[in-house]
Design an enzyme around this catalytic site. Sequence first.
Site, PDB file in Angstrom:
ATOM      1  N   SER A 191       0.845  -1.193   0.000  1.00  0.00           N
ATOM      2  CA  SER A 191       0.000   0.000   0.000  1.00  0.00           C
ATOM      3  C   SER A 191       0.879   1.241   0.000  1.00  0.00           C
ATOM      4  O   SER A 191       2.019   1.225   0.494  1.00  0.00           O
ATOM      5  CB  SER A 191      -0.892   0.019   1.245  1.00  0.00           C
ATOM      6  OG  SER A 191      -1.577   1.261   1.368  1.00  0.00           O
TER       7      SER A 191
ATOM      8  N   TYR B 149      -1.334  -0.875  10.365  1.00  0.00           N
ATOM      9  CA  TYR B 149      -1.538  -1.031   8.926  1.00  0.00           C
ATOM     10  C   TYR B 149      -0.322  -0.558   8.119  1.00  0.00           C
ATOM     11  O   TYR B 149       0.255  -1.309   7.321  1.00  0.00           O
ATOM     12  CB  TYR B 149      -2.802  -0.299   8.476  1.00  0.00           C
ATOM     13  CG  TYR B 149      -3.156  -0.599   7.036  1.00  0.00           C
ATOM     14  CD1 TYR B 149      -3.785  -1.797   6.706  1.00  0.00           C
ATOM     15  CD2 TYR B 149      -2.832   0.276   6.006  1.00  0.00           C
ATOM     16  CE1 TYR B 149      -4.088  -2.109   5.388  1.00  0.00           C
ATOM     17  CE2 TYR B 149      -3.133  -0.024   4.695  1.00  0.00           C
ATOM     18  CZ  TYR B 149      -3.762  -1.217   4.387  1.00  0.00           C
ATOM     19  OH  TYR B 149      -4.042  -1.530   3.073  1.00  0.00           O
TER      20      TYR B 149
END
Length: 268
Positions: A142, A156
């Site tokens: 990501s 995350y």
Amino acid sequence: MTQPPAPLHALITGASAGIGAALAREYARRGVPLVLTARREDRLQALAAQLRAQVPVEVIAADLADPAAPAHLHAETRRRGLAIGHLVNNAGYGVPGRYLADDWKVHADFLQVLVTAVAELSHRYLPEMEARRYGRILNVASLAGLVPPSAGHTLYGASKSFVIRFSQSLAAESRPRGVHVTALCPGFTYTEFHDVNGMRERISRLPKWLWLDADTVARLGVDAVERGDARYVTGSINRVLAGLAKYLPERVANALVASRASDFRDAE
């Protein structure tokens, strides 16, 4: 370019929705047989039914939060006689809010899915790829792994940073043996990801030019691993953001992210 021996399957984790389902459609479009895995078998079967008109599709339901799942997947593909030439580590999700808002079990499951399973599945399938001198490992990371951290969703960005560095190192090791490894770094992508973590209303306020659709991300990701890119950031805007995060003074970059973090992170 080395041509793959046939038939080699693409094993895609988290294939029941979002980028995972888009990756399944993209590999099917390219004529690659599929092995789809995720927790929700009904969704996998529905997707498999759509794609079997193009390629053979196998379904193996598994929950990667279970530490035994990677070994089970590897054993099951071998039992079925399925040669995996393309491993796509896509399964993932977010845990919104403060780090202490959830029990440790929630975070342990998260790390098992987004970090440990990625490393273990790569470790289990890589020897077979190197033995045939052909393989592709596409790890879905990501943009969050490349930009400064913010409050909320505490693990995350950290997990995605691990996936990026792990992929880059593994790419350097494996490329001479015919295996390409790529960390795919999408930014904001139209999927159900933000519905699952309860952020849809907030995230929808972001400008449309920040977003890409899942099918575009999938196509760009498969192209990147075929080229042998160790890291690929989707979209020109996201590449600019990644560049700013790299070259701006850390204090300035951190302040910029902190000033807008409430637009895309739940820190409560």
